[in-house]
Motif scaffolding. Structure first.
Motif, PDB file in Angstrom:
ATOM      1  N   HIS A  54      -1.403  -0.441  -2.027  1.00 21.84           N
ATOM      2  CA  HIS A  54      -0.650  -1.608  -2.473  1.00 21.84           C
ATOM      3  C   HIS A  54      -1.388  -2.919  -2.223  1.00 21.84           C
ATOM      4  O   HIS A  54      -0.965  -3.960  -2.753  1.00 21.84           O
ATOM      5  CB  HIS A  54       0.705  -1.664  -1.761  1.00 21.84           C
ATOM      6  CG  HIS A  54       1.675  -0.628  -2.229  1.00 21.84           C
ATOM      7  ND1 HIS A  54       2.809  -0.288  -1.516  1.00 21.84           N
ATOM      8  CD2 HIS A  54       1.696   0.141  -3.347  1.00 21.84           C
ATOM      9  CE1 HIS A  54       3.478   0.651  -2.172  1.00 21.84           C
ATOM     10  NE2 HIS A  54       2.821   0.931  -3.286  1.00 21.84           N
ATOM     11  N   SER A  67       8.364   0.028  -2.365  1.00 22.43           N
ATOM     12  CA  SER A  67       8.191   1.395  -1.856  1.00 22.43           C
ATOM     13  C   SER A  67       9.457   2.225  -1.976  1.00 22.43           C
ATOM     14  O   SER A  67       9.384   3.461  -1.924  1.00 22.43           O
ATOM     15  CB  SER A  67       7.745   1.359  -0.386  1.00 22.43           C
ATOM     16  OG  SER A  67       6.469   0.773  -0.261  1.00 22.43           O
ATOM     17  N   TYR A  97       6.340   3.501   5.937  1.00 29.37           N
ATOM     18  CA  TYR A  97       6.390   3.514   4.473  1.00 29.37           C
ATOM     19  C   TYR A  97       7.379   2.479   3.933  1.00 29.37           C
ATOM     20  O   TYR A  97       7.067   1.730   2.993  1.00 29.37           O
ATOM     21  CB  TYR A  97       6.767   4.915   4.001  1.00 29.37           C
ATOM     22  CG  TYR A  97       6.867   5.056   2.515  1.00 29.37           C
ATOM     23  CD1 TYR A  97       5.726   5.157   1.725  1.00 29.37           C
ATOM     24  CD2 TYR A  97       8.114   5.088   1.887  1.00 29.37           C
ATOM     25  CE1 TYR A  97       5.823   5.289   0.342  1.00 29.37           C
ATOM     26  CE2 TYR A  97       8.216   5.219   0.511  1.00 29.37           C
ATOM     27  CZ  TYR A  97       7.068   5.319  -0.255  1.00 29.37           C
ATOM     28  OH  TYR A  97       7.167   5.435  -1.618  1.00 29.37           O
TER      29      TYR A  97
END
Length: 474
Positions: free
Chosen positions: A36, A158, A301
Motif C-alpha cells: 500500500h 484494508s 492488517y
C-alpha cells in the motif's frame, strides 16, 4: 484429528504449526503495508505489472488458504454449529469494530476539515460505524477526513477483504452442516472447488476490469479468486494431503517461470496456498518467540491503512519512508489490539463450551455395604464369594479364644496397612483397655467409699471396702 499433521524426523528443529502460521500471517500483514505504500503516496504501482505474482495479491491468497485450513481444523476438533459460529464472530468482529469506532469517534474529529458539530451531526459519521458493524455493507469514507490525500476519501481500504472472509466462513459452515467433514460426503468440497475454479477462469477471460460487478461492497471477480484459495485450504485439511517443502518450492519456481499469463494466474492459487500451509508446518524452531510478538497480525492488517493515510496527511511522499514509518506503528497497534481486544474477546468463547460430563458415582460393591451381624451363609441368597481383594483378614483378640474372622476395612477393596510377612507368626493385636476413671469419678459413682472423717467417725468393718485382704488393722 488429534494426530500430528506432519511427523518430523527431528521435531526439535521445527516450531508448532500454529506458531508458524502466526509468523506467516504477521509477515503477510507487513507485506500488505509494503504493497500500500506506493499508491498511498501517489507514486503509482510498487511492483512491476509484468511480474506473474504480485506480492500483495499472493499474500491475500495465502491469508485465505490459511484461514480455510485452520477453520476446517477447528470444526474437526469441535463439530458444534453454535460454538463454531461464535468462534468466528469473536475472531472477526472485535478488531474491525475497534478500528472503525476509533477512526470515527477519536481520530476523525481531530483531523476532519468540518466543524466538530457538523461532523457529529452528519449521517455519514454514524453510518460509517453502523455499516462497518454489518460487515457486508462497508463504508470507506468519513466526512472531511483524508479528502486532500493522494488516495482521497478512503479511511481504511484494508477492510474490503473482510466481507469476502465472512462469505467464505458462511459457505464453509453450510458445507460442514451438510456433512462435508465426514468421509462419505467429502466429495462435496471437491465439487465446490471445481465450480469455483471454472467460475474464476470464466471471469478472468471476460474482457473488462471487474466486469462481473460487485456483491455486498466487494468485487465479484476478486471474491471468486480468493474463495478458490480458501477452498484449497479446506481440501488440504480434509484429505490430509501430504505436505512437502520440496513440492512447495517447485510449485513456486514453476509459477515464476511461467510468466504473466492466464495459466500462471490459475496456477498461482494452487502454488501459494500449498506453499504457505507447508511453511507453517516446517517453520524453524529457532524463530519461536512469545506468542504476543506475532499474534497481532490481524490488528496490524486493519490498522496499517489508517496509519499510512495519517502519515500521508502529515506530508510523507516517499514510499520507502512511508514503509519505514508505518510498519512499526502498525505493529505496535496490532500487538495492543491482540493483547487488549482480540485475546480477551476470544476467551469469551469458552462460555459456550459444553460442560464436562460428570462421571456417575461408582456402583456400591456388595462387599462394602455394612450388613447385620449374621451374614448370609454360603449357598444362600445374598452371599458373595470373596475375591482376592475382598478376602477377609485374620486378627487375634486375647479376650476370645481362637482366630476371629473380621471384615476388611470399609475404606477400600484391600485391607489398610502393610501385608503380614509370610512365614512369620502373626503378632496378636494388643487389647485396648477402657480409659481409667479418675478417683473423684469413682468416689462419686460409689465404687470407692469416702473414708470416715472426724472424731466420731466409724472405722470400716473388716471385709468391707476398707479391708480388701480380710485383716483387721485396728
Amino acid at each position: 484429528m488429534s494426530a500430528a499433521r506432519v511427523v518430523h524426523a527431528r521435531p526439535e528443529l521445527f516450531a508448532a504449526p500454529n506458531h508458524g502460521f502466526a509468523w506467516i500471517r504477521m509477515i503477510g500483514a507487513l507485506l500488505v503495508i509494503y504493497g500500500h505504500s506506493s499508491p498511498l503516496v501517489g507514486s503509482g504501482e510498487l511492483f512491476p505489472p509484468e511480474w506473474p505474482v504480485q506480492p500483495d495479491e499472493g499474500v491475500l491468497m495465502g491469508f485465505f488458504a490459511l484461514s480455510g485450513f485452520q477453520i476446517t481444523e477447528s470444526w474437526m476438533r469441535d463439530p458444534h454449529a453454535l460454538r463454531f459460529a461464535v468462534k468466528r464472530v469473536l475472531r472477526l468482529w472485535p478488531p474491525m469494530l475497534t478500528v472503525s469506532v476509533g477512526m470515527a469517534l477519536v481520530v476523525g474529529p481531530m483531523i476532519t476539515t468540518l466543524p466538530l458539530g457538523e461532523y457529529f451531526r452528519a449521517h455519514e459519521t454514524w453510518g460509517y460505524i453502523v455499516n462497518n458493524a454489518g460487515l457486508l455493507t462497508l463504508r470507506h469514507d468519513l466526512p472531511g477526513v483524508f479528502e486532500q490525500n493522494p488516495w482521497p476519501g478512503a479511511v481504511n481500504g484494508s477492510l474490503w477483504t473482510l466481507p469476502m472472509e465472512l462469505l467464505a466462513y458462511a459457505g464453509l459452515f453450510a458445507l460442514l452442516l451438510l456433512g462435508t467433514a465426514k468421509e462419505k460426503f467429502r466429495w462435496l468440497s471437491v465439487v465446490v472447488l471445481i465450480g469455483l475454479i471454472a467460475w474464476d477462469r470464466y471471469l478472468e477471460q471476460t474482457p473488462g476490469a471487474e466486469s462481473a460487478g460487485s456483491l455486498l461492497s466487494v468485487p465479484v471477480e476478486s471474491l471468486v479468486a480468493f474463495l478458490v484459495a480458501f477452498a484449497l485450504g479446506v481440501l488440504l485439511n480434509l484429505y490430509r494431503i501430504p505436505l512437502s517443502p520440496l513440492a512447495a518450492g517447485a510449485g513456486l519456481v514453476v509459477l515464476v517461470v511461467m510468466g504473466n499469463n492466464i495459466t500462471a494466474s490459475a496456477w498461482m492459487a494452487f502454488a501459494v496456498s500449498y506453499a504457505v500451509i507447508v511453511a507453517g508446518h516446517f517453520w524453524p524452531a529457532k524463530l519461536t518467540v512469545p506468542g504476543v510478538w506475532v499474534n497481532g497480525s490481524y490488528g496490524v492488517y486493519v490498522w496499517g491503512f489508517p496509519v499510512q493515510q495519517l502519515l500521508a496527511l502529515a506530508g510523507i511522499r516517499d514510499q520507502w519512508l512511508m514503509l519505514l514509518c508505518a510498519a512499526p506503528i502498525a505493529y505496535v497497534l496490532g500487538t495492543l489490539s491482540w493483547k487488549y481486544v482480540e485475546d480477551p474477546t476470544m476467551r469469551l468463547r469458552h462460555l459456550f463450551d459444553s460442560a464436562p460430563a460428570k462421571e456417575p458415582p461408582p456402583a456400591a460393591d456388595p462387599a462394602d455395604v455394612p450388613t447385620e451381624t449374621s451374614s448370609p451363609q454360603p449357598g444362600t441368597a445374598g452371599h458373595r464369594a470373596p475375591a482376592v481383594e475382598d478376602a477377609p483378614t485374620e486378627v487375634f483378640v486375647p479376650s476370645r479364644p481362637g482366630p476371629v474372622r473380621a471384615r476388611p476395612p470399609m475404606n477400600g477393596t484391600r485391607p489398610v496397612g502393610p501385608p503380614p510377612e509370610r512365614g512369620l507368626p502373626r503378632r496378636p493385636a494388643p487389647r485396648r483397655l477402657p480409659p481409667e476413671e479418675s478417683p473423684l469419678a469413682r468416689r462419686l459413682s460409689g465404687e470407692i467409699e469416702e473414708p470416715p472423717r472426724g472424731r466420731h467417725a466409724r472405722a470400716p468393718e473388716p471385709g468391707r471396702y476398707g479391708d480388701p485382704n480380710g485383716l483387721d488393722r485396728r
